[in-house]
Design a protein around this motif. Structure first.
Motif, short mmCIF file in Angstrom:
data_model
loop_
_atom_site.label_atom_id
_atom_site.label_comp_id
_atom_site.label_asym_id
_atom_site.label_seq_id
_atom_site.Cartn_x
_atom_site.Cartn_y
_atom_site.Cartn_z
N TRP A 135 -22.35 1.96 49.85
CA TRP A 135 -21.58 0.72 49.99
C TRP A 135 -21.32 0.42 51.47
O TRP A 135 -21.45 -0.72 51.92
CB TRP A 135 -20.27 0.86 49.24
CG TRP A 135 -19.61 -0.44 48.86
CD1 TRP A 135 -19.75 -1.65 49.48
CD2 TRP A 135 -18.70 -0.66 47.78
NE1 TRP A 135 -18.97 -2.60 48.86
CE2 TRP A 135 -18.33 -2.01 47.82
CE3 TRP A 135 -18.15 0.18 46.80
CZ2 TRP A 135 -17.42 -2.56 46.90
CZ3 TRP A 135 -17.27 -0.37 45.89
CH2 TRP A 135 -16.91 -1.72 45.94
N ARG A 223 -10.59 -0.71 50.22
CA ARG A 223 -9.79 -1.26 49.14
C ARG A 223 -10.61 -1.18 47.86
O ARG A 223 -11.79 -0.80 47.90
CB ARG A 223 -9.41 -2.71 49.44
CG ARG A 223 -8.56 -2.87 50.69
CD ARG A 223 -8.54 -4.29 51.21
NE ARG A 223 -7.90 -5.22 50.28
CZ ARG A 223 -6.61 -5.53 50.31
NH1 ARG A 223 -5.83 -4.97 51.22
NH2 ARG A 223 -6.10 -6.39 49.47
N ASP A 224 -10.03 -1.55 46.74
CA ASP A 224 -10.77 -1.50 45.48
C ASP A 224 -12.04 -2.35 45.54
O ASP A 224 -13.05 -2.02 44.91
CB ASP A 224 -9.88 -1.96 44.32
CG ASP A 224 -8.77 -0.98 44.02
OD1 ASP A 224 -8.88 0.20 44.45
OD2 ASP A 224 -7.79 -1.37 43.37
N GLU A 225 -12.00 -3.42 46.32
CA GLU A 225 -13.15 -4.30 46.42
C GLU A 225 -14.14 -3.86 47.50
O GLU A 225 -15.12 -4.54 47.77
CB GLU A 225 -12.72 -5.74 46.68
CG GLU A 225 -11.91 -5.94 47.93
CD GLU A 225 -10.41 -5.82 47.72
OE1 GLU A 225 -9.65 -6.46 48.49
OE2 GLU A 225 -9.99 -5.10 46.79
N GLY A 226 -13.87 -2.69 48.14
CA GLY A 226 -14.82 -2.17 49.10
C GLY A 226 -14.27 -2.08 50.51
O GLY A 226 -13.07 -2.22 50.75
#
Length: 339
Positions: A135, A223-226
């Motif tokens: 990621w 964060r949870d979204e990357g």
């Protein structure tokens, strides 16, 4: 040079108000050695971050290039926190940029430059997770794809002259190295810089693009979204591998495996020239020398002796000499080999 002592809490609130925001009086100073950074709480419940730039470090043109890069990344949906547009209430600020993102206010008769951005929190990335590494690779590939679209014209270039030779010369001219350590450190530093030059010459011409520049794990928030980054203060021109190698750790085989995961994601958005793998240890060497010069340049700031009391001691420079000798050996080894 303006002194940060003039940057009192009420001055920070006044600057935010003059820039078009409505502080509710609450303020929280954040950790930052280079600049002075504050969370400013607003009357509508929003929290923004005001960043006051260290005087004389960057020119206005260099800061505005950083801002323009951040805005271009945000426009491409790359998760970087970009500066907000400012206004000048009652004509109290001098504004620069299109849109105006850099403000200047006079405090106790001294000019202070600042920007304001949204607050974004996060945690450290788990670099032991292969999916996280992939990621991060996708994130950096997207960042570099935007970085390759146009050049910096005012920011620094990461090269031997700027980050190595100039840094060495500043240390020598400032008499920061104790006499008992000077001969050994200077000899090791000169030998290391010669080795850096030889590797760069052997690798030959590689693509140079706009980079984050200081992409160690502490500068990436998850964060949870990357992943995202909140600051491009060290953005510079250089080879792509500069934004990759600081994410690696451990023995060469472990670093090669980590880099392989990162490149799986990176290559979805940007090609990677494997010749750049030979530049990892030279770039690490330049960072070491540059870091010592950075500490020396900031030594008159009271925050630095308090945070880095070991700097300038014989033990510090002895350790630096040892590390430079180790880097000489590392630069003589074959580069990482991807599997």
């Amino acid at each position: 040079m303006p002194h940060y002592a003039a940057l009192r809490p009420e001055s920070v609130l006044d600057a935010a108000a003059a820039a078009g925001f409505d502080p509710d009086g609450r303020l929280l100073q954040l950790n930052s050695y280079e600049n002075r950074v504050f969370q400013v709480f607003l009357e509508d419940g929003v929290v923004v971050v005001a960043k006051f730039y260290r005087p004389e470090r960057w020119s206005d043109a260099q800061i505005l290039e950083e801002h323009a890069f951040a805005l271009a990344l945000a426009a491409a949906d790359v998760p970087v926190v970009a500066p907000l547009a400012l206004q000048s209430r009652d004509g109290l600020l001098a504004l620069s940029g299109e849109p105006p993102t850099l403000g200047e206010i006079r405090l106790d008769g001294e000019p202070f430059r600042f920007s304001i951005s949204p607050r974004r929190a996060g945690r450290a990335p788990d670099l032991e997770d292969p999916m996280v590494l992939q990621w991060l690779g996708r994130f950096l590939g997207r960042l570099h794809a935007v970085g390759a679209e146009a050049p910096f014209r005012h920011r620094r270039t990461l090269d031997v002259a700027t980050f190595g030779e100039a840094a060495r010369d500043r240390l020598l001219e400032g008499d920061f190295i104790p006499p008992d350590q000077l001969p050994a450190w200077r000899s090791s530093c000169d030998a290391a810089l010669n080795a850096v030059r030889e590797v760069f010459e052997r690798v030959g011409t590689v693509r140079r693009l706009r980079l984050h520049g200081d992409c160690h794990p502490g500068n990436i928030l998850w964060r949870d979204e990357g992943p995202h980054v909140v600051d491009l203060d060290d953005a510079c021109t250089g080879p792509a591998v500069q934004d990759l190698w600081m994410l690696l750790s451990g023995q060469p085989t472990a670093m090669a495996a980590q880099l392989g995961q990162i490149l799986q994601g990176y290559r979805l958005f940007m090609p990677f020239d494997t010749r750049e793998l030979a530049l990892i240890e030279p770039l690490r060497t330049l960072r070491m020398i540059h870091h010592s010069a950075w500490l020396a340049e900031r030594w008159s700031d009271p925050a630095f002796p308090a945070a880095f009391p070991f700097f300038g001691t014989s033990a510090y420079w002895s350790e630096q000499t040892t590390q430079l000798r180790e880097q000489l050996e590392a630069m003589g080894e074959p580069p990482l080999e991807l599997y």
